[in-house]
Design an enzyme around this catalytic site. Structure first.
Site, PDB file in Angstrom:
ATOM      1  N   THR A 163     -21.070   5.626 -37.818  1.00  0.00           N
ATOM      2  CA  THR A 163     -20.312   6.112 -36.663  1.00  0.00           C
ATOM      3  C   THR A 163     -21.019   5.728 -35.370  1.00  0.00           C
ATOM      4  O   THR A 163     -22.233   5.587 -35.356  1.00  0.00           O
ATOM      5  CB  THR A 163     -20.220   7.646 -36.807  1.00  0.00           C
ATOM      6  OG1 THR A 163     -19.271   7.928 -37.825  1.00  0.00           O
ATOM      7  CG2 THR A 163     -19.846   8.359 -35.544  1.00  0.00           C
ATOM      8  N   ARG A 190      -8.418  13.200 -44.667  1.00  0.00           N
ATOM      9  CA  ARG A 190      -9.644  13.949 -44.360  1.00  0.00           C
ATOM     10  C   ARG A 190     -10.085  13.660 -42.912  1.00  0.00           C
ATOM     11  O   ARG A 190     -10.065  12.532 -42.443  1.00  0.00           O
ATOM     12  CB  ARG A 190     -10.742  13.527 -45.328  1.00  0.00           C
ATOM     13  CG  ARG A 190     -12.132  14.118 -45.042  1.00  0.00           C
ATOM     14  CD  ARG A 190     -12.975  13.209 -44.198  1.00  0.00           C
ATOM     15  NE  ARG A 190     -14.365  13.656 -44.111  1.00  0.00           N
ATOM     16  CZ  ARG A 190     -15.268  13.123 -43.296  1.00  0.00           C
ATOM     17  NH1 ARG A 190     -14.933  12.126 -42.502  1.00  0.00           N
ATOM     18  NH2 ARG A 190     -16.499  13.570 -43.269  1.00  0.00           N
ATOM     19  N   VAL A 191     -10.491  14.716 -42.214  1.00  0.00           N
ATOM     20  CA  VAL A 191     -11.041  14.575 -40.871  1.00  0.00           C
ATOM     21  C   VAL A 191     -12.419  15.222 -40.873  1.00  0.00           C
ATOM     22  O   VAL A 191     -12.569  16.353 -41.345  1.00  0.00           O
ATOM     23  CB  VAL A 191     -10.127  15.263 -39.829  1.00  0.00           C
ATOM     24  CG1 VAL A 191     -10.768  15.228 -38.458  1.00  0.00           C
ATOM     25  CG2 VAL A 191      -8.749  14.600 -39.810  1.00  0.00           C
ATOM     26  N   GLY A 192     -13.414  14.511 -40.386  1.00  0.00           N
ATOM     27  CA  GLY A 192     -14.789  15.021 -40.416  1.00  0.00           C
ATOM     28  C   GLY A 192     -15.186  15.690 -39.115  1.00  0.00           C
ATOM     29  O   GLY A 192     -14.361  16.249 -38.382  1.00  0.00           O
ATOM     30  N   ASP A 193     -16.464  15.598 -38.824  1.00  0.00           N
ATOM     31  CA  ASP A 193     -17.036  16.276 -37.666  1.00  0.00           C
ATOM     32  C   ASP A 193     -16.666  15.643 -36.330  1.00  0.00           C
ATOM     33  O   ASP A 193     -16.652  16.316 -35.295  1.00  0.00           O
ATOM     34  CB  ASP A 193     -18.565  16.255 -37.771  1.00  0.00           C
ATOM     35  CG  ASP A 193     -19.100  14.815 -37.861  1.00  0.00           C
ATOM     36  OD1 ASP A 193     -18.674  14.090 -38.784  1.00  0.00           O
ATOM     37  OD2 ASP A 193     -19.911  14.417 -37.008  1.00  0.00           O
ATOM     38  N   THR A 212     -23.993  12.030 -35.896  1.00  0.00           N
ATOM     39  CA  THR A 212     -23.536  11.104 -36.941  1.00  0.00           C
ATOM     40  C   THR A 212     -24.156  11.539 -38.261  1.00  0.00           C
ATOM     41  O   THR A 212     -25.192  12.190 -38.270  1.00  0.00           O
ATOM     42  CB  THR A 212     -23.942   9.654 -36.610  1.00  0.00           C
ATOM     43  OG1 THR A 212     -23.680   8.827 -37.758  1.00  0.00           O
ATOM     44  CG2 THR A 212     -25.416   9.522 -36.274  1.00  0.00           C
ATOM     45  N   GLU A 214     -23.385  13.086 -42.395  1.00  0.00           N
ATOM     46  CA  GLU A 214     -22.445  13.714 -43.332  1.00  0.00           C
ATOM     47  C   GLU A 214     -21.583  14.745 -42.594  1.00  0.00           C
ATOM     48  O   GLU A 214     -22.061  15.815 -42.191  1.00  0.00           O
ATOM     49  CB  GLU A 214     -23.220  14.378 -44.470  1.00  0.00           C
ATOM     50  CG  GLU A 214     -23.966  13.340 -45.309  1.00  0.00           C
ATOM     51  CD  GLU A 214     -24.823  13.945 -46.402  1.00  0.00           C
ATOM     52  OE1 GLU A 214     -25.107  13.226 -47.376  1.00  0.00           O
ATOM     53  OE2 GLU A 214     -25.219  15.129 -46.293  1.00  0.00           O
ATOM     54  N   GLY A 215     -20.304  14.379 -42.431  1.00  0.00           N
ATOM     55  CA  GLY A 215     -19.443  15.126 -41.525  1.00  0.00           C
ATOM     56  C   GLY A 215     -19.195  16.569 -41.899  1.00  0.00           C
ATOM     57  O   GLY A 215     -19.043  17.421 -41.016  1.00  0.00           O
TER      58      GLY A 215
HETATM   59  N1  ASP Z   1     -19.888  11.731 -39.337  1.00  0.00           N
HETATM   60  C1  ASP Z   1     -18.899  10.807 -39.807  1.00  0.00           C
HETATM   61  C2  ASP Z   1     -17.875  11.548 -40.635  1.00  0.00           C
HETATM   62  O1  ASP Z   1     -18.231  12.275 -41.520  1.00  0.00           O
HETATM   63  C3  ASP Z   1     -19.465   9.676 -40.596  1.00  0.00           C
HETATM   64  C4  ASP Z   1     -20.510   8.866 -39.867  1.00  0.00           C
HETATM   65  O2  ASP Z   1     -21.359   9.415 -39.159  1.00  0.00           O
HETATM   66  O3  ASP Z   1     -20.476   7.622 -40.025  1.00  0.00           O
HETATM   67  O4  ASP Z   1     -16.686  11.365 -40.428  1.00  0.00           O
END
Ligand code: ASP
Length: 280
Positions: A163, A190-193, A212, A214-215
């Site tokens: 990211t 799925r939507v992360g952080d 950045t 693990e979301g």
């Molecule tokens: N944080 C991002 C997510 O989980 C992944 C990343 O940092 O590349 O969507």
């Protein structure tokens, strides 16, 4: 303009020198901008277009074969916008900025966010896959087990979380932004952080941060906001270190964070094997 940019936290990249040069260029472009909000977008656009990073073109492919992009941005005075789960949108951070500037909302999602992007003049309908990501997707063999098996398999095979994010200040105004294609083989939708305020991005009158990694644990913990809160007690360097230590204690997750205060001092920390940053 003071700028700090990151290209994601994870395992060491295959071509660190090339990626470092791209990040340095991005920071240099950003430093020429008139306002911090333009600076962070100027930093992120070339990274979203570069398949070496997990944002825009060449980003992570979800389990249904689709790439969906997410981004969020925020300024020191609370202007906030985010957009998520967008197919065909390279410059997700531009959509986030338009949400902040032109709507009363903070987050738009899915097909409607894409339609909003198109109506605002942001390019849509791009193929975000590359020959390499298509091949990677086709050759992968995810396990049939439950969610825990699936996550272990993703961790083992797709450890890069590349990211991109940037924080910029002119010594007065400040903006932070983060842009991603999420995680490989995540459930479709799925939507992360990254587009969640306080998780993947945060700014207030103390400073700004972009996260950045693990979301899911980043979102549960609220890493970017926690890092900015540390500025009450520490300078940006130690703020980033304390935030990652607290994050690891609380979640056991893997992440990196960059922090910038309004005077332009920077900090960066990670508990992953690598995270590339550039500063100007
Ligand atoms: N944080 C991002 C997510 O989980 C992944 C990343 O940092 O590349 O969507």
């Amino acid at each position: 303009m003071h700028v700090i940019v990151h290209g994601g936290a994870g395992s060491p990249p295959a071509s660190p020198a090339t990626r470092q040069a791209t990040l340095t260029d991005a920071a240099e472009q950003a430093a020429k901008a008139e306002r911090p909000m333009e600076a962070v977008l100027a930093a992120l656009r070339p990274l979203e277009s570069d398949p070496a990073f997990n944002a825009g073109v060449g980003g992570a492919v979800q389990s249904d074969g689709e790439v969906r992009t997410d981004a969020g941005m925020m300024t020191h005075d609370g202007q906030t916008g985010a957009a998520c789960a967008m197919s065909g949108v390279v410059h997700a951070a531009d959509v986030a900025r338009t949400v902040a500037a032109e709507t009363p909302h903070v987050l738009l999602a899915g097909d409607e966010a894409v339609a909003f992007a198109a109506g605002s003049g942001v390019e849509t309908d791009r193929d975000l896959t590359t020959a390499e990501t298509r091949q990677r997707y086709e050759r992968a063999n995810p396990p049939d087990g439950g969610p825990a098996d699936h996550l272990d398999w993703v961790r083992a095979h797709f450890s890069g979380t590349d990211t991109v994010g940037a924080v910029a200040t002119d010594g007065d105004r400040l903006a932070a932004a983060t842009s991603t294609a999420g995680r490989w083989f995540a459930l479709a939708g799925r939507v992360g952080d990254v587009p969640q305020i306080g998780a993947g991005f945060y700014a207030d009158d103390r400073g700004g941060a972009s996260a950045t990694g693990e979301g899911e644990p980043i979102a549960r913990f609220g890493l970017a906001r926690h890092a900015v809160e540390q500025l009450d007690t520490y300078g940006p360097r130690q703020a980033a270190e304390e935030a990652i230590a607290d994050f690891e204690d609380a979640t056991g997750g893997r992440a990196g964070v960059i922090v910038l205060d309004r005077a332009g001092h920077t900090g960066a920390e990670r508990n992953t094997a690598a995270m590339q940053t550039a500063r100007r």
